[in-house]
Design an enzyme around this catalytic site. Structure first.
Site, PDB file in Angstrom:
ATOM      1  CB  THR A   1     113.469  95.495 -40.066  1.00 47.91           C
ATOM      2  OG1 THR A   1     113.966  94.443 -39.224  1.00 47.91           O
ATOM      3  CG2 THR A   1     112.114  95.953 -39.539  1.00 47.91           C
TER       4      THR A   1
ATOM      5  CG  LEU B   1     117.687 101.169 -43.301  1.00 44.98           C
ATOM      6  CD1 LEU B   1     117.315 102.087 -44.458  1.00 44.98           C
ATOM      7  CD2 LEU B   1     118.725 101.831 -42.416  1.00 44.98           C
ATOM      8  CG  HIS B   2     115.962  97.077 -37.168  1.00 42.80           C
ATOM      9  ND1 HIS B   2     115.743  95.805 -37.657  1.00 42.80           N
ATOM     10  CD2 HIS B   2     117.242  97.095 -36.723  1.00 42.80           C
ATOM     11  CE1 HIS B   2     116.844  95.086 -37.519  1.00 42.80           C
ATOM     12  NE2 HIS B   2     117.761  95.842 -36.958  1.00 42.80           N
ATOM     13  CG  ASP B   3     113.549 101.770 -34.857  1.00 43.44           C
ATOM     14  OD1 ASP B   3     112.787 100.814 -34.607  1.00 43.44           O
ATOM     15  OD2 ASP B   3     114.515 102.067 -34.137  1.00 43.44           O
TER      16      ASP B   3
END
Length: 296
Positions: A193, A232-234
């Site tokens: 991520t 932008l992890h999720d």
């Protein structure tokens, strides 16, 4: 046919972008949004989820509030990143319908009433709801198609402890339950991520649709230095669900640190660990292109 999914989440700026993508892209059949305490408290994460749906005038997707506390530990939060409202001042309309309660029971009922393996869970926050589902409704949990979750780190430094990531550190016991259960699970760690970040120009280019404009506002609030966003992890969860070819997925034997130390919730590579599918590399440009396509 669009894949049927439940989004389990604690929105959260990057959660909100991920949810908007799933709702607007036309590539998911979102059956419901279950909420969990994580980035902020449960009341606010639930309200934010309802506001996201209202932003797109969607009243037929239920929001079901879930676990307000970790299984065995005191909650932690990420107010420093997401602000006290979880959205750093980005405002949504009032939810169109009140949320339901009892996310774990709702998940169990939804899974039992669908063909086995036909519903995926896209997990963007701590895994408390899913851990409780496995413990309390094991036959229903066995019907999950797969869980795709953002959490953990292998080589990257942690963001909750020296080697621990926030989602998994928020509920180490739930993390261990999910990773050791006999269900298909793919983990997307910080190693991936942190490679996916939006530039200021990328953010502004999203402003071609209503959903894209909202996503741009969220990403603007999520900027790290004015030049690029925080990771932008999720959104990576949604992107892997649609295009696994953008990710290199390996099988690693992993255990979860269940100590009371600074790295509680950390993933530990052990020869005796549970085999876990984990994404270790990403085509970042391809991921960003796919994300942008969901807002056109």
């Amino acid at each position: 046919m669009n894949r049927r999914v439940v989004i389990d989440t604690d929105p959260g700026l990057d959660d909100a972008v991920a949810i908007l993508f799933a709702l607007n892209s036309g590539r998911f059949d979102v059956l419901g949004i279950t909420t969990v305490a994580g980035n902020i408290g449960l009341e606010r994460t639930t309200r934010n989820a309802g506001g996201l749906l209202a932003q797109l005038s969607l009243s037929d997707i239920p929001v079901i509030s879930g676990s307000s506390e970790a299984m065995l530990r005191t909650n932690i939060d990420a107010l420093v990143i997401h602000g006290s409202d979880g959205l750093r001042g980005v405002t949504f309309p009032e939810p169109l319908t009140p949320p339901r309660t009892g996310a774990v029971a709702w998940l169990a009922e939804t899974l039992v009433n669908a063909p086995s393996g036909s519903i995926d869970i896209l997990a963007l926050g701590p895994l408390t709801n899913i851990g409780r589902l496995i413990n309390e409704y094991p036959e229903a949990a066995a019907r999950i198609g797969r869980v795709i979750c953002m959490g953990g780190t292998i080589h990257e430094p942690g963001n909750a402890g020296p080697g621990s990531e926030f989602n998994f550190a928020s509920d180490p016991e739930a993390t261990a339950i999910v990773l050791h259960a006999a269900i298909k699970c793919v983990v997307i760690p910080l190693d991936v991520t942190r490679k996916v970040r939006a530039s200021a120009a990328y953010v502004e280019a999203l402003r071609v649709t209503q959903a894209g404009t909202v996503a741009a506002d969220l990403l603007l609030a999520y900027m790290q230095d004015g030049k690029q966003s925080r990771p932008l992890h999720d959104p990576c969860v949604m992107l892997l669900a649609l295009a696994p070819e953008l990710f290199d997925i390996e099988m690693r034997r992993l255990a979860v640190d269940l100590s009371d130390g600074a790295d509680a919730g950390a993933l530990l590579e052990r020869s005796t660990g549970q085999p876990v599918s984990i994404a270790m590399r990403v085509d970042a440009d391809g991921a960003l292109d796919l994300l942008a396509s969901g807002f056109r």
